[in-house]
Design a protein around this motif. Structure first.
Motif, short mmCIF file in Angstrom:
data_model
loop_
_atom_site.label_atom_id
_atom_site.label_comp_id
_atom_site.label_asym_id
_atom_site.label_seq_id
_atom_site.Cartn_x
_atom_site.Cartn_y
_atom_site.Cartn_z
N THR A 1 -2.29 5.27 -7.15
CA THR A 1 -2.75 5.77 -5.86
C THR A 1 -4.10 5.17 -5.48
O THR A 1 -4.31 4.73 -4.34
N CYS A 2 -5.02 5.12 -6.43
CA CYS A 2 -6.34 4.53 -6.18
C CYS A 2 -6.22 3.04 -5.85
O CYS A 2 -6.90 2.54 -4.94
N ILE A 3 -5.37 2.32 -6.55
CA ILE A 3 -5.18 0.89 -6.27
C ILE A 3 -4.59 0.70 -4.88
O ILE A 3 -4.99 -0.20 -4.13
N GLY A 4 -3.63 1.55 -4.50
CA GLY A 4 -3.06 1.47 -3.16
C GLY A 4 -4.11 1.69 -2.08
O GLY A 4 -4.15 0.96 -1.07
N ILE A 5 -4.98 2.68 -2.28
CA ILE A 5 -6.05 2.93 -1.31
C ILE A 5 -7.04 1.77 -1.29
O ILE A 5 -7.48 1.31 -0.23
N TRP A 6 -7.37 1.25 -2.45
CA TRP A 6 -8.30 0.12 -2.54
C TRP A 6 -7.74 -1.13 -1.83
O TRP A 6 -8.45 -1.82 -1.11
N ILE A 7 -6.46 -1.41 -2.04
CA ILE A 7 -5.83 -2.54 -1.35
C ILE A 7 -5.83 -2.30 0.16
O ILE A 7 -6.01 -3.23 0.95
N GLY A 8 -5.64 -1.07 0.57
CA GLY A 8 -5.70 -0.73 1.99
C GLY A 8 -7.06 -1.07 2.58
O GLY A 8 -7.16 -1.64 3.67
N TYR A 9 -8.13 -0.73 1.87
CA TYR A 9 -9.47 -1.08 2.35
C TYR A 9 -9.70 -2.59 2.31
O TYR A 9 -10.24 -3.17 3.26
N ALA A 10 -9.30 -3.24 1.22
CA ALA A 10 -9.61 -4.67 1.03
C ALA A 10 -8.78 -5.56 1.97
O ALA A 10 -9.32 -6.52 2.54
N ALA A 11 -7.51 -5.28 2.12
CA ALA A 11 -6.64 -6.19 2.86
C ALA A 11 -6.50 -5.82 4.34
O ALA A 11 -6.26 -6.69 5.17
N LEU A 12 -6.65 -4.53 4.66
CA LEU A 12 -6.38 -4.11 6.03
C LEU A 12 -7.62 -3.70 6.81
O LEU A 12 -7.53 -3.42 7.99
N VAL B 1 0.84 -1.21 0.00
CA VAL B 1 0.00 0.00 0.00
C VAL B 1 0.87 1.25 0.00
O VAL B 1 0.65 2.18 -0.78
N ILE B 2 1.87 1.29 0.85
CA ILE B 2 2.74 2.47 0.95
C ILE B 2 3.50 2.69 -0.36
O ILE B 2 3.62 3.82 -0.85
N LEU B 3 4.01 1.63 -0.96
CA LEU B 3 4.74 1.77 -2.23
C LEU B 3 3.82 2.24 -3.36
O LEU B 3 4.20 3.13 -4.14
N LEU B 4 2.64 1.64 -3.46
CA LEU B 4 1.72 2.04 -4.53
C LEU B 4 1.30 3.50 -4.38
O LEU B 4 1.32 4.27 -5.36
N ILE C 1 -5.64 5.33 5.80
CA ILE C 1 -4.79 5.41 4.59
C ILE C 1 -5.31 6.49 3.65
O ILE C 1 -4.54 7.28 3.11
N LEU C 2 -6.63 6.54 3.46
CA LEU C 2 -7.21 7.56 2.58
C LEU C 2 -6.94 8.95 3.12
O LEU C 2 -6.52 9.85 2.36
N ALA C 3 -7.16 9.17 4.40
CA ALA C 3 -6.93 10.48 5.00
C ALA C 3 -5.45 10.86 4.92
O ALA C 3 -5.10 12.01 4.60
N ALA C 4 -4.57 9.91 5.20
CA ALA C 4 -3.14 10.18 5.14
C ALA C 4 -2.70 10.49 3.71
O ALA C 4 -1.88 11.39 3.48
N THR C 5 -3.27 9.78 2.75
CA THR C 5 -2.93 10.02 1.35
C THR C 5 -3.36 11.42 0.92
O THR C 5 -2.60 12.15 0.26
N GLY D 1 2.52 6.44 -6.85
CA GLY D 1 1.42 7.15 -7.50
C GLY D 1 1.48 8.64 -7.28
O GLY D 1 1.35 9.43 -8.21
N LEU D 2 1.69 9.06 -6.03
CA LEU D 2 1.78 10.50 -5.73
C LEU D 2 3.01 11.12 -6.39
O LEU D 2 2.94 12.25 -6.88
N LEU D 3 4.11 10.38 -6.40
CA LEU D 3 5.31 10.89 -7.06
C LEU D 3 5.06 11.10 -8.56
O LEU D 3 5.45 12.12 -9.12
#
Length: 157
Positions: free
Chosen positions: A40-51, A8-11, A59-63, A15-17
């Motif tokens: 970035t959207c995939i990273g947030i989605w994985i955060g919701y799905a896996a965590l 999630v952090i890498l994605l 994760i969304l707020a931090a992003t 993405g933001l970079l």
């Protein structure tokens, strides 16, 4: 679990970079910016799905917070000025070349003037222009006005 966080952090980071690179260096909406947004959207989605939902909200707020701070910092700070092109080319075409022609001098066209073309004055070729008239080749002409790099001529009747 740690692998999910790393993913999630890498994605999101990549993405933001890519979005920042697209905003600063690449004009317009390009594949780089779209790819950054998708990552970035995939990273947030994985955060919701896996965590879980709570971790996903964090994760969304931090992003969003990190993206806002990065955008504001990158545009307000002078960190990108070293990449900016600041020099200006103030030279002009034929700036060193000063023709020795005078108003009233007569010559002959080499090419057709439509309204620009080539003429000969004192055995030298010069780019000349008329006031909009067309002049045939090998026609006698006279200089009526001289600007910095523009020679205005008229046909001799």
């Amino acid at each position: 679990m740690p692998l999910d966080w790393i993913t999630v952090i890498l994605l999101i980071g990549i993405g933001l970079l890519l979005i920042i690179v697209e905003l600063i260096f690449i004009p317009g909406t390009t594949l780089v910016g779209i790819l950054g947004f998708i990552l970035t959207c995939i990273g947030i989605w994985i955060g919701y799905a896996a965590l879980g939902t709570t971790a996903g909200h964090v994760i969304l707020a931090a992003t969003v917070l990190i993206a806002a701070v990065a955008f504001v910092y990158s545009f307000r700070s002078d960190s990108w000025s070293r990449f900016a092109l600041k020099d200006q080319n103030r030279g002009r075409v034929n700036e060193d070349y000063q023709h020795a022609l005078q108003v009233g001098e007569e010559g002959k066209t080499v090419s057709a003037l439509r309204p620009q073309g080539t003429a000969i004055f004192a055995d030298r070729h010069h780019e000349v222009q008329t006031n909009g008239e067309f002049v045939a080749p090998n026609t006698p002409i006279r200089i009526i006005k001289l600007n910095q790099n523009k020679i205005l001529v008229e046909e001799i009747s």
